[in-house]
Design a protein around this motif. Structure first.
Motif, mmCIF file in Angstrom:
data_model
loop_
_atom_site.group_PDB
_atom_site.id
_atom_site.type_symbol
_atom_site.label_atom_id
_atom_site.label_comp_id
_atom_site.label_asym_id
_atom_site.label_seq_id
_atom_site.Cartn_x
_atom_site.Cartn_y
_atom_site.Cartn_z
ATOM 1 N N SER A 77 0.820 -1.204 0.000
ATOM 2 C CA SER A 77 0.000 0.000 0.000
ATOM 3 C C SER A 77 0.859 1.260 0.000
ATOM 4 C CB SER A 77 -0.910 0.021 1.237
ATOM 5 O OG SER A 77 -0.152 0.241 2.403
ATOM 6 N N PRO A 78 0.361 2.345 -0.617
ATOM 7 C CA PRO A 78 1.087 3.616 -0.558
ATOM 8 C C PRO A 78 1.355 4.065 0.876
ATOM 9 C CG PRO A 78 -0.638 3.719 -2.220
ATOM 10 C CD PRO A 78 -0.836 2.429 -1.482
ATOM 11 N N ALA A 79 0.418 3.800 1.793
ATOM 12 C CA ALA A 79 0.626 4.197 3.182
ATOM 13 C C ALA A 79 1.817 3.466 3.800
ATOM 14 C CB ALA A 79 -0.632 3.931 3.997
ATOM 15 N N ALA A 80 1.956 2.173 3.494
ATOM 16 C CA ALA A 80 3.080 1.414 4.027
ATOM 17 C C ALA A 80 4.395 1.875 3.412
ATOM 18 C CB ALA A 80 2.867 -0.076 3.772
ATOM 19 N N VAL A 81 4.377 2.128 2.111
ATOM 20 C CA VAL A 81 5.591 2.626 1.450
ATOM 21 C C VAL A 81 6.012 3.954 2.068
ATOM 22 C CG1 VAL A 81 6.559 3.469 -0.722
ATOM 23 C CG2 VAL A 81 5.128 1.408 -0.701
ATOM 24 N N ALA A 82 5.040 4.827 2.319
ATOM 25 C CA ALA A 82 5.346 6.119 2.932
ATOM 26 C C ALA A 82 5.919 5.923 4.336
ATOM 27 C CB ALA A 82 4.088 6.984 2.981
ATOM 28 N N LYS A 83 5.371 4.980 5.102
ATOM 29 C CA LYS A 83 5.890 4.717 6.448
ATOM 30 C C LYS A 83 7.346 4.274 6.403
ATOM 31 C CE LYS A 83 3.448 2.977 9.839
ATOM 32 N NZ LYS A 83 2.690 2.083 10.767
ATOM 33 N N LEU A 84 7.675 3.420 5.449
ATOM 34 C CA LEU A 84 9.054 2.967 5.304
ATOM 35 C C LEU A 84 9.976 4.124 4.928
ATOM 36 C CD1 LEU A 84 8.398 -0.372 3.370
ATOM 37 C CD2 LEU A 84 8.961 -0.119 5.800
ATOM 38 N N GLU A 85 9.508 4.998 4.056
ATOM 39 C CA GLU A 85 10.317 6.149 3.654
ATOM 40 C C GLU A 85 10.527 7.112 4.817
ATOM 41 O OE1 GLU A 85 8.056 7.602 0.365
ATOM 42 O OE2 GLU A 85 8.956 6.198 -1.075
ATOM 43 N N VAL A 86 9.491 7.327 5.613
ATOM 44 C CA VAL A 86 9.621 8.198 6.785
ATOM 45 C C VAL A 86 10.639 7.620 7.771
ATOM 46 C CG1 VAL A 86 8.409 9.046 8.833
ATOM 47 C CG2 VAL A 86 7.353 9.253 6.584
ATOM 48 N N ALA A 87 10.634 6.306 7.930
ATOM 49 C CA ALA A 87 11.584 5.671 8.839
ATOM 50 C C ALA A 87 13.014 5.898 8.377
ATOM 51 C CB ALA A 87 11.292 4.175 8.943
ATOM 52 N N VAL A 88 13.245 5.775 7.080
ATOM 53 C CA VAL A 88 14.595 6.014 6.552
ATOM 54 C C VAL A 88 15.000 7.469 6.764
ATOM 55 C CG1 VAL A 88 15.992 6.074 4.449
ATOM 56 C CG2 VAL A 88 14.474 4.122 4.890
ATOM 57 N N ASP A 89 14.088 8.384 6.493
ATOM 58 C CA ASP A 89 14.392 9.811 6.706
ATOM 59 C C ASP A 89 14.708 10.087 8.171
ATOM 60 O OD1 ASP A 89 14.014 10.337 4.020
ATOM 61 O OD2 ASP A 89 11.946 11.071 4.283
ATOM 62 N N LEU A 90 13.945 9.461 9.072
ATOM 63 C CA LEU A 90 14.170 9.667 10.492
ATOM 64 C C LEU A 90 15.537 9.126 10.913
ATOM 65 C CD1 LEU A 90 13.196 10.477 13.317
ATOM 66 C CD2 LEU A 90 12.043 8.250 13.471
ATOM 67 N N ALA A 91 15.876 7.939 10.430
ATOM 68 C CA ALA A 91 17.178 7.363 10.771
ATOM 69 C C ALA A 91 18.313 8.261 10.285
ATOM 70 C CB ALA A 91 17.302 5.971 10.159
ATOM 71 N N ARG A 92 18.186 8.786 9.090
ATOM 72 C CA ARG A 92 19.236 9.649 8.555
ATOM 73 C C ARG A 92 19.307 10.965 9.323
ATOM 74 N NH1 ARG A 92 18.118 8.337 2.077
ATOM 75 N NH2 ARG A 92 18.929 6.181 2.199
ATOM 76 N N ASP A 93 18.156 11.474 9.706
ATOM 77 C CA ASP A 93 18.131 12.721 10.468
ATOM 78 C C ASP A 93 18.781 12.546 11.834
ATOM 79 O OD1 ASP A 93 17.098 15.512 10.906
ATOM 80 O OD2 ASP A 93 15.998 14.489 12.507
ATOM 81 N N ARG A 94 18.579 11.380 12.448
ATOM 82 C CA ARG A 94 19.135 11.129 13.781
ATOM 83 C C ARG A 94 20.563 10.579 13.733
ATOM 84 N NH1 ARG A 94 15.390 11.155 18.357
ATOM 85 N NH2 ARG A 94 13.622 12.362 17.604
ATOM 86 N N GLY A 95 21.023 10.229 12.551
ATOM 87 C CA GLY A 95 22.357 9.660 12.441
ATOM 88 C C GLY A 95 22.444 8.195 12.793
ATOM 89 N N TYR A 96 21.319 7.488 12.664
ATOM 90 C CA TYR A 96 21.297 6.054 12.941
ATOM 91 C C TYR A 96 21.641 5.299 11.664
ATOM 92 C CZ TYR A 96 18.658 7.383 17.142
ATOM 93 O OH TYR A 96 18.249 7.941 18.322
ATOM 94 N N PRO A 97 22.656 4.451 11.697
ATOM 95 C CA PRO A 97 23.093 3.818 10.448
ATOM 96 C C PRO A 97 22.186 2.703 9.934
ATOM 97 C CG PRO A 97 24.454 3.080 12.276
ATOM 98 C CD PRO A 97 23.563 4.155 12.828
ATOM 99 N N LYS A 98 21.437 2.039 10.822
ATOM 100 C CA LYS A 98 20.653 0.872 10.415
ATOM 101 C C LYS A 98 19.273 0.893 11.067
ATOM 102 C CE LYS A 98 24.027 -0.713 7.962
ATOM 103 N NZ LYS A 98 23.932 -0.695 6.486
ATOM 104 N N ILE A 99 18.327 0.182 10.422
ATOM 105 C CA ILE A 99 16.960 0.049 10.936
ATOM 106 C C ILE A 99 16.572 -1.426 10.903
ATOM 107 C CG2 ILE A 99 14.583 0.875 10.815
ATOM 108 C CD1 ILE A 99 15.537 2.967 8.788
ATOM 109 N N LYS A 100 15.879 -1.847 11.945
ATOM 110 C CA LYS A 100 15.282 -3.180 12.000
ATOM 111 C C LYS A 100 13.790 -3.042 11.739
ATOM 112 C CE LYS A 100 14.461 -6.901 15.397
ATOM 113 N NZ LYS A 100 14.871 -7.418 16.738
#
Length: 366
Positions: A77-100
């Protein structure tokens, strides 16, 4: 290894060869291309602190099957894809190298999937809170095949290099733990048996879920983790039977299949510090599971932990610091901290830095 409870390290401290301790022979698999998530983690993005707390080294992103694939066999779903993209943006903003990625099925499966294999099981009781859920016939091939197809559809949406791991969820009911099915409740057992449950089908279902996820995600360099517990099954007298041997066999199956791309996890850890400074895990019935994880880590296999709730940790006389330190001592790569861990106050910035560094070092050995 300093401050280990002796009972937590029997197989190694006694000099027993790893093969004798029940481990399969080491599997020649290179570490996944995406690397590892390591250190102290928040269980979900909503538990991250503002302003950012430098003691954390990352977070886990939940995603339910229901929100990700609302139509049968449909696209993500577009909503799930958007959630995944937000998670990546958040990790990059916080300086977290990896996501589970914590995948969630069971009662969080879409309605069309719950209907497969003869239909869902209603009024499935979670005994700790008294709530009832609608759960799938998690052992049915039709349900498992649909979940495997979902994984295949999802994998191409995890191309950002931060995504390095996803949990195995195909055979869950309420929690993200595929060996805990609330079978201590007599009514749940009756419902499961009436719906066609057998321990053989349960076992085969988990093995299929592990293999299907490895097949879908490993080509993308993404590891799969299983949250292991003493396995709840139903014996021939229709009573609950907890079979640790089945748990150990499943762990070894995953390692033989996936090598170091198959992570051994546990979501129940709580540890206290004794007066002499020794760290003691507070679940005697989990000792054999933890011994097997410790032996695996000593042999270069990745292990990780989520703590029990803060209330359970403190009731057992423990702290988040003792729990995370024990995990780092035994070779753990990461520890998901409980909600409100920061209010408890036992983990200082210096201690967090040390723990994050030690767990990153543990990861280099896998």
């Amino acid at each position: 290894m300093a401050h280990l409870n002796r009972r937590s390290f029997l197989t190694l401290a006694a000099g027993v060869p790893l093969a004798v301790a029940g481990l399969p022979a080491a599997v020649a698999h290179a570490a996944p291309a995406r690397g590892r998530i390591t250190g102290l983690l928040a269980r979900e993005p909503d538990q991250l602190l503002d302003p950012p707390d430098d003691r954390l080294h990352g977070f886990v992103q939940p995603l339910t099957w229901a929100e990700a694939q609302p139509t049968a066999g449909g696209p993500i779903s577009p909503a799930a894809v958007a959630k995944l993209e937000v998670a990546v943006d958040l990790a990059r903003d916080r300086g977290y190298p990896k996501i589970k990625l914590r995948l969630l099925a069971g009662h969080q499966s879409p309605a069309w999937a719950l209907a497969l294999g003869g239909g869902p099981i209603a009024d499935w009781l979670e005994p700790e809170n008294g709530k009832k859920f609608v759960v799938p016939r998690w052992w049915c091939p039709q349900f498992l095949d649909a979940y495997a197809a979902f994984l295949t559809a999802l994998a191409p949406h995890l191309t950002a290099p931060e995504w390095c791991e996803a949990t195995v969820a195909g055979t869950t009911t309420i929690f993200a733990e595929p060996l805990i099915h609330q079978l201590g409740v007599a009514d749940n057992r009756s419902k499961a048996l009436e719906a066609g449950y057998t321990d053989v089908r349960d076992r085969d279902a988990l093995y299929k879920a592990i293999a299907d996820q490895h097949a879908a995600f490993s080509p993308f360099g993404i590891s799969s983790s299983v949250a292991y517990n003493p396995w709840q099954m139903i014996n021939d007298k229709e009573r609950l039977e907890v079979r640790m041997e089945e748990t150990i066999t499943a762990m070894n199956y995953q390692r033989t299949l996936a090598g170091n791309a198959g992570i051994w996890a546990n979501n129940s850890l709580m540890v206290r510090q004794l007066p002499d400074g020794t760290l003691e895990q507070a679940r005697p019935d989990y000792q054999r599971l933890y011994d097997h994880m410790i032996a695996g880590a000593a042999d270069g296999h990745p292990i990780q932990f989520q703590t029990a709730t803060l209330a359970k940790i403190t009731d057992a006389g423990g702290t988040p610091l003792a729990t995370a330190t024990w995990a780092a001592n035994v070779g753990g790569l990461s520890v998901e901290l409980p909600l409100n861990w920061e209010r408890e106050g036992s983990i200082t910035p210096a201690q967090a830095t040390s723990l994050n560094t030690r767990m990153a070092t543990n990861a280099t050995r896998t």
